[in-house]
Scaffold this motif. Sequence first.
Motif, PDB file in Angstrom:
ATOM      1  N   TYR A  75       0.833  -1.193   0.000  1.00 29.91           N
ATOM      2  CA  TYR A  75       0.000   0.000   0.000  1.00 29.91           C
ATOM      3  C   TYR A  75       0.871   1.248   0.000  1.00 29.91           C
ATOM      4  O   TYR A  75       1.938   1.269   0.607  1.00 29.91           O
ATOM      5  CB  TYR A  75      -0.908   0.020   1.238  1.00 29.91           C
ATOM      6  CG  TYR A  75      -1.828  -1.168   1.328  1.00 29.91           C
ATOM      7  CD1 TYR A  75      -2.931  -1.260   0.502  1.00 29.91           C
ATOM      8  CD2 TYR A  75      -1.584  -2.180   2.242  1.00 29.91           C
ATOM      9  CE1 TYR A  75      -3.772  -2.346   0.576  1.00 29.91           C
ATOM     10  CE2 TYR A  75      -2.423  -3.267   2.324  1.00 29.91           C
ATOM     11  CZ  TYR A  75      -3.515  -3.351   1.483  1.00 29.91           C
ATOM     12  OH  TYR A  75      -4.345  -4.415   1.558  1.00 29.91           O
ATOM     13  N   SER A  76       0.381   2.303  -0.671  1.00 32.67           N
ATOM     14  CA  SER A  76       1.054   3.597  -0.649  1.00 32.67           C
ATOM     15  C   SER A  76       0.411   4.457   0.432  1.00 32.67           C
ATOM     16  O   SER A  76      -0.804   4.406   0.632  1.00 32.67           O
ATOM     17  CB  SER A  76       0.922   4.307  -1.999  1.00 32.67           C
ATOM     18  OG  SER A  76       1.638   3.625  -2.987  1.00 32.67           O
ATOM     19  N   ASN A  77       1.216   5.265   1.078  1.00 37.63           N
ATOM     20  CA  ASN A  77       0.711   6.152   2.122  1.00 37.63           C
ATOM     21  C   ASN A  77       0.064   7.377   1.472  1.00 37.63           C
ATOM     22  O   ASN A  77       0.722   8.113   0.738  1.00 37.63           O
ATOM     23  CB  ASN A  77       1.878   6.570   3.024  1.00 37.63           C
ATOM     24  CG  ASN A  77       1.424   7.370   4.215  1.00 37.63           C
ATOM     25  OD1 ASN A  77       0.236   7.609   4.399  1.00 37.63           O
ATOM     26  ND2 ASN A  77       2.372   7.786   5.021  1.00 37.63           N
ATOM     27  N   PRO A  78      -1.212   7.655   1.717  1.00 39.46           N
ATOM     28  CA  PRO A  78      -1.867   8.810   1.084  1.00 39.46           C
ATOM     29  C   PRO A  78      -1.610  10.129   1.810  1.00 39.46           C
ATOM     30  O   PRO A  78      -1.907  11.191   1.280  1.00 39.46           O
ATOM     31  CB  PRO A  78      -3.348   8.446   1.156  1.00 39.46           C
ATOM     32  CG  PRO A  78      -3.448   7.616   2.385  1.00 39.46           C
ATOM     33  CD  PRO A  78      -2.158   6.828   2.452  1.00 39.46           C
ATOM     34  N   LEU A  79      -1.052  10.090   3.005  1.00 45.00           N
ATOM     35  CA  LEU A  79      -0.873  11.310   3.784  1.00 45.00           C
ATOM     36  C   LEU A  79      -0.002  12.359   3.088  1.00 45.00           C
ATOM     37  O   LEU A  79      -0.375  13.542   3.068  1.00 45.00           O
ATOM     38  CB  LEU A  79      -0.325  10.973   5.165  1.00 45.00           C
ATOM     39  CG  LEU A  79      -0.237  12.139   6.144  1.00 45.00           C
ATOM     40  CD1 LEU A  79      -1.628  12.709   6.394  1.00 45.00           C
ATOM     41  CD2 LEU A  79       0.374  11.690   7.444  1.00 45.00           C
ATOM     42  N   PRO A  80       1.151  12.000   2.480  1.00 47.15           N
ATOM     43  CA  PRO A  80       1.936  13.035   1.799  1.00 47.15           C
ATOM     44  C   PRO A  80       1.165  13.720   0.678  1.00 47.15           C
ATOM     45  O   PRO A  80       1.284  14.935   0.484  1.00 47.15           O
ATOM     46  CB  PRO A  80       3.144  12.278   1.235  1.00 47.15           C
ATOM     47  CG  PRO A  80       3.273  11.067   2.080  1.00 47.15           C
ATOM     48  CD  PRO A  80       1.873  10.721   2.495  1.00 47.15           C
ATOM     49  N   HIS A  81       0.340  12.977  -0.034  1.00 43.94           N
ATOM     50  CA  HIS A  81      -0.423  13.569  -1.122  1.00 43.94           C
ATOM     51  C   HIS A  81      -1.458  14.567  -0.601  1.00 43.94           C
ATOM     52  O   HIS A  81      -1.651  15.643  -1.169  1.00 43.94           O
ATOM     53  CB  HIS A  81      -1.101  12.475  -1.944  1.00 43.94           C
ATOM     54  CG  HIS A  81      -0.132  11.542  -2.594  1.00 43.94           C
ATOM     55  ND1 HIS A  81       0.442  10.495  -1.920  1.00 43.94           N
ATOM     56  CD2 HIS A  81       0.396  11.524  -3.833  1.00 43.94           C
ATOM     57  CE1 HIS A  81       1.262   9.863  -2.726  1.00 43.94           C
ATOM     58  NE2 HIS A  81       1.253  10.474  -3.897  1.00 43.94           N
ATOM     59  N   VAL A  82      -2.093  14.227   0.494  1.00 42.75           N
ATOM     60  CA  VAL A  82      -3.082  15.124   1.093  1.00 42.75           C
ATOM     61  C   VAL A  82      -2.408  16.391   1.611  1.00 42.75           C
ATOM     62  O   VAL A  82      -2.916  17.504   1.415  1.00 42.75           O
ATOM     63  CB  VAL A  82      -3.837  14.393   2.231  1.00 42.75           C
ATOM     64  CG1 VAL A  82      -4.729  15.344   2.994  1.00 42.75           C
ATOM     65  CG2 VAL A  82      -4.630  13.233   1.671  1.00 42.75           C
TER      66      VAL A  82
END
Length: 134
Positions: A75-82
């Motif tokens: 899984y990729s972490n979505p936090l940096p994108h947000v």
Amino acid sequence: MSGTTTAMTWGGHFTYFVTVFLMIAGLFIVIARGNLIKKLVGLGIFQTSVYLLYIAPGKLVGGTAPILSDAFTVYSNPLPHVLILTAIVVGVATLALGLALVVRIREAYGCIEEDEILELDAQPGRPQREPQEQ
């Protein structure tokens, strides 16, 4: 270390080299240029490098969105994108404010070159210019 391994290591860090280049270029523009618009462009380039710095490690090769399923294991972490989406909005608002200030400075001083503005400020008894009516 073999040539293939070295090439893979350099290729894997390509985004960091681009990030460092953009940071240095943006900082140089802010420091070396006297034009206020060019300084804002330099700040924009610097901000872009920070976005790239946070986004680059946030994506994993083969990773997917963090939706729990037996079919996915990486899984990729979505936090940096947000966080970067929020930073982009703040960056655009900051740039708009900077441009509005440059317009007001141009109306008050008749120029947007930092050296000329400092010279005009240093003159004793300099009358303040009234904003021009359009």
